[in-house]
Design an enzyme around this catalytic site. Structure first.
Site, mmCIF file in Angstrom:
data_model
loop_
_atom_site.group_PDB
_atom_site.id
_atom_site.type_symbol
_atom_site.label_atom_id
_atom_site.label_comp_id
_atom_site.label_asym_id
_atom_site.label_seq_id
_atom_site.Cartn_x
_atom_site.Cartn_y
_atom_site.Cartn_z
ATOM 1 N N SER A 127 -95.330 -0.137 -25.604
ATOM 2 C CA SER A 127 -94.509 -1.287 -25.788
ATOM 3 C C SER A 127 -95.098 -1.898 -27.049
ATOM 4 O O SER A 127 -96.324 -2.025 -27.439
ATOM 5 C CB SER A 127 -94.317 -2.154 -24.807
ATOM 6 O OG SER A 127 -93.878 -3.492 -25.111
ATOM 7 N N TYR A 152 -97.719 -7.339 -18.235
ATOM 8 C CA TYR A 152 -97.016 -6.313 -18.626
ATOM 9 C C TYR A 152 -97.677 -5.259 -19.627
ATOM 10 O O TYR A 152 -97.782 -4.205 -19.728
ATOM 11 C CB TYR A 152 -95.846 -6.731 -18.908
ATOM 12 C CG TYR A 152 -94.768 -5.751 -19.648
ATOM 13 C CD1 TYR A 152 -94.234 -4.602 -18.953
ATOM 14 C CD2 TYR A 152 -94.543 -5.855 -21.094
ATOM 15 C CE1 TYR A 152 -93.460 -3.479 -19.574
ATOM 16 C CE2 TYR A 152 -93.456 -4.686 -21.739
ATOM 17 C CZ TYR A 152 -93.268 -3.728 -20.897
ATOM 18 O OH TYR A 152 -92.428 -2.743 -21.681
#
Length: 335
Positions: A127, A152
């Protein structure tokens, strides 16, 4: 090719599976169909995939090692694209253990399965969030990514480290894919473009964080899929002469590589909102709010190595991409 796609009922997994099935490849799709967002949308994606020859689906959770091993032993996939993960920056602040189970334990089970049932190439979702508090833009795969601002992001950085260890120890070719704010039809309802659309059509206000002073490198899902599709057969090779002071940090002495997949064109949040209003033909009522924990001011992908290696660069404009999303949304929800 025989390709295992985890998270096949998810947003990117669905679009990728559909694209590679159309090339007469075999896809083994797995997904746990969790309730992070509406399951009906996941079922709708699956229904479309099941109509395409060559698709097989199994409902299972990656944290269940025995089930993962059974799939690898039965199908012996040549390629694996691991897109299953617990997504969302803000959700990770409220539900941290969901990220440990899915993004760390689940990915570990995929790595172990690739070790015991060797594959030609493992690709996995990372990501843009790994760039965390970095200030230098565009974000380059040669930049240090040791300062995450959400759990995350930390789990995605961990995936890259785990993949490198397995590439080194067991010779598994791995490629990490740092996605930049993916959007499009059949997208995730927790994403801003989706929830904004719902609220605008329902005449509810939208929350504009940091008073609109943010930029995102929005990337249309078809561009993401084309990039992944081109990378699947391109397994990285080890470079025995690799030196961290001379070579790109996204490569290694192991068969390991990391790519940014972004539009290379950051869009101010207010331009994004204006483009959505235009596509909907309706103005949004806006509530301006402070920056949220875990958010970053700007994302901006350097995709020069993607261009070099596969001659590809995402290019869909935010205006065109949002129009396609809105057209789908109105048809799907019968607005």
């Amino acid at each position: 090719m025989k390709i295992l796609v985890t998270g096949a009922a998810g947003f990117i997994g669905f679009h990728l599976s559909k694209a590679i099935l159309k090339k007469e490849n075999e896809v083994i799709g797995i997904d746990n169909l969790n309730d992070y967002y509406e399951q009906d949308l996941k079922i709708s994606r699956l229904d479309i995939l099941k109509e395409i020859d060559g698709f097989t689906f199994h409902k299972l959770d990656l944290k269940d090692k025995a089930d993962v091993d059974t799939i690898f032993e039965k199908y012996k996939p040549e390629y694996v694209v691991n897109l299953a993960a617990q997504a969302g920056v803000r959700y990770s602040i409220e539900n941290p253990y969901a990220y440990i189970d899915s993004n760390l334990v689940g990915f570990m089970n995929i790595l172990e399965a690739c070790r015991h049932f060797p594959v030609k190439h493992l690709l996995y979702a990372s990501s843009s969030s790994v760039y965390g508090g970095n200030k230098v833009v565009p974000f380059s795969t040669d930049h240090n990514v040791d300062h995450p601002v959400s759990l995350y992001a930390a789990t995605k950085k961990s995936n890259e480290l785990m993949a490198h260890a397995y590439s080194h120890l067991y010779g598994i070719p791995t490629t990490g894919l740092r996605f930049f704010t993916v959007y499009g039809p059949y997208g995730r309802p927790d994403m801003a473009y989706f929830s904004f659309t719902q609220n605008i059509l329902s005449e509810k206000p939208i929350k504009v964080f940091n008073h609109g002073k943010m930029e995102r490198d929005f990337t249309y899902v078809d561009d993401i899929v084309e990039g992944i599709d081109k990378l699947i057969p391109l397994a990285p090779e080890a470079n025995s002469d690799w030196n961290e002071s001379e070579n790109d940090l996204s490569t290694s002495f192991a068969p390991y590589k990391v790519y940014n997949i972004g539009n290379n064109n950051p869009v101010p949040l207010m331009r994004f909102i204006n483009a959505l209003e235009t596509a909907l033909g309706k103005e949004a009522e806006k509530i301006y709010m402070d920056m949220q924990p875990g958010d970053v001011m700007k994302t901006y992908a350097d995709v020069s190595d993607l261009e070099r290696d596969i001659n590809f660069k995402p290019s869909t404009s935010i205006e065109d991409g949002l129009q396609k999303f809105v057209d789908w949304y109105k048809e799907y929800y019968q607005v």
